[in-house]
Design an enzyme around this catalytic site. Sequence first.
Site, PDB file in Angstrom:
ATOM      1  N   ASP A 188      -5.284  -4.767   9.142  1.00 33.02           N
ATOM      2  CA  ASP A 188      -4.002  -5.303   8.689  1.00 33.02           C
ATOM      3  C   ASP A 188      -2.897  -4.357   9.149  1.00 33.02           C
ATOM      4  OD1 ASP A 188      -1.908  -6.538   7.405  1.00 33.02           O
ATOM      5  OD2 ASP A 188      -2.442  -5.810   5.407  1.00 33.02           O
ATOM      6  N   ASP A 236       1.361  -4.094   9.115  1.00 33.47           N
ATOM      7  CA  ASP A 236       2.575  -4.673   8.554  1.00 33.47           C
ATOM      8  C   ASP A 236       3.792  -3.893   9.018  1.00 33.47           C
ATOM      9  OD1 ASP A 236       4.664  -5.057   6.121  1.00 33.47           O
ATOM     10  OD2 ASP A 236       3.323  -6.770   6.240  1.00 33.47           O
ATOM     11  N   GLU A 250     -16.712 -15.631  -0.965  1.00 35.01           N
ATOM     12  CA  GLU A 250     -15.672 -15.640  -2.005  1.00 35.01           C
ATOM     13  C   GLU A 250     -14.329 -16.068  -1.427  1.00 35.01           C
ATOM     14  OE1 GLU A 250     -13.257 -12.794  -5.187  1.00 35.01           O
ATOM     15  OE2 GLU A 250     -14.720 -11.896  -3.829  1.00 35.01           O
TER      16      GLU A 250
END
Length: 447
Positions: free
Chosen positions: A191, A193, A126
């Site tokens: 992830d 940040d 996807e």
Amino acid sequence: QLFWLKQLWRASRISPPITSAPAVRARPEGSAMAADGADAQKRKLEGPDGATEDDVSVAKRAAGVPVPMEVDLGGAMRSEDFSPELLRVYYDRLFPYQQMFRWLSYRNDPKSGSPGVQRDFFLRREFTFVLQGDIFCRYLCFRDAEEWKNQIRARQPIRMEIGAVFSHPPKNHNTVIKEAYKPLERELVFDIDMDDYDEIRTCCTGAKLCEKCWTFMKAAVKTLRRALTDDFGFKHLFFVYSGRRGMHCWVCDKAARMLSNEHRSAVADYLTLVAGGVNKSRADLRLNGCDELHPSILHAHRICEHYFRDDPNGVLQGQDILKKGPHLANILDPMTGTEQETISKFVKDYPHATSREIWAQLEKLKDERGRTAQTFKQKQDAKTFLKDVVIQFTYPRLDVNVSKQMNHLLKAPFVVHPKTGRVCVPIDPDKVDDFDPRRVPTIGRLV
């Protein structure tokens, strides 16, 4: 697989969050859906001489002077660093389609005649395109690199995200019974940040980023790399700069790609040692009756201690946390009255003492605790004393929700961040101390 990663690094032509957008269910066949809540366009501030901040930044960049990244919080910026015209040239000439395809297909060539090859492997992956105006095109899939390239060049997405490999092509998700359509494999991703460090970051605020901020990411790369390779045995790690203020890690080993959601959650929980929060100054480290802390925590502490205490741009010398904000008071709060008085007297007697000098006094208290500990509890407390502070302020702060779900989308490497114009280039973990996000090329400089 190592060869493919080297090809990706080579394609970037340099040695080297953002958190992926929430999944927005779109209409079938990749139809578009507008995302709600677009930020208002932020006005540029003019200086007393009439020059805008952008003018000053452009002049500095032209002179080769790195400038802190101050990101426009509105829509995609139009400047010398990013524009639809520049993006079109980048997608036409520079985006590494073939290298990306070889990585994401894992030798499953759709044109191969080998019986062991899954020829529809890439077709079942996807993708999501985000178009101008925050229009999300979900459930996209492509037969091969050529079709993928043609669609990117035709639609010109300002962001592209990669998802899992499903049991059926994602474009057919509405034609397959719900129980049959499911993710089969996906890289284990992490992830990190800079937003999660705002409570301890003193050098910059908001969207700005400097070399002192990036020290947190250096510690994260080295800590994650050690844990994933030594504790779990993974070999193929792919670190990528997010284009703004963060970093992504893709674990590409076959064993990692086949992990279930439960296993991914277990790995993410194992790697989570820090919980953020205002006035929180210590990680919750426990021996649980053992003689020593878990070896993984001790290894993490050794890595983090360098960036906390010794690095000139680290937590003590760069962020100066013991002189700014409530951090020193919070660190002293659980200590004994005598220990608090000792540090308070030192700070009063030496008002110009640096955070590094104050920390040296705290380390003397640690040594004293180790020498005088007699009871079992005192000996246990002495083994975690100050280690919990180092871990709290330096250990990577993971967005665990990204890691726990196999079907979570994550921004693709080599796309361009629309709010900075910077390319999401790979980071060489062996040279992470030399990586400077301010020198990452924008498409304006590349084109």
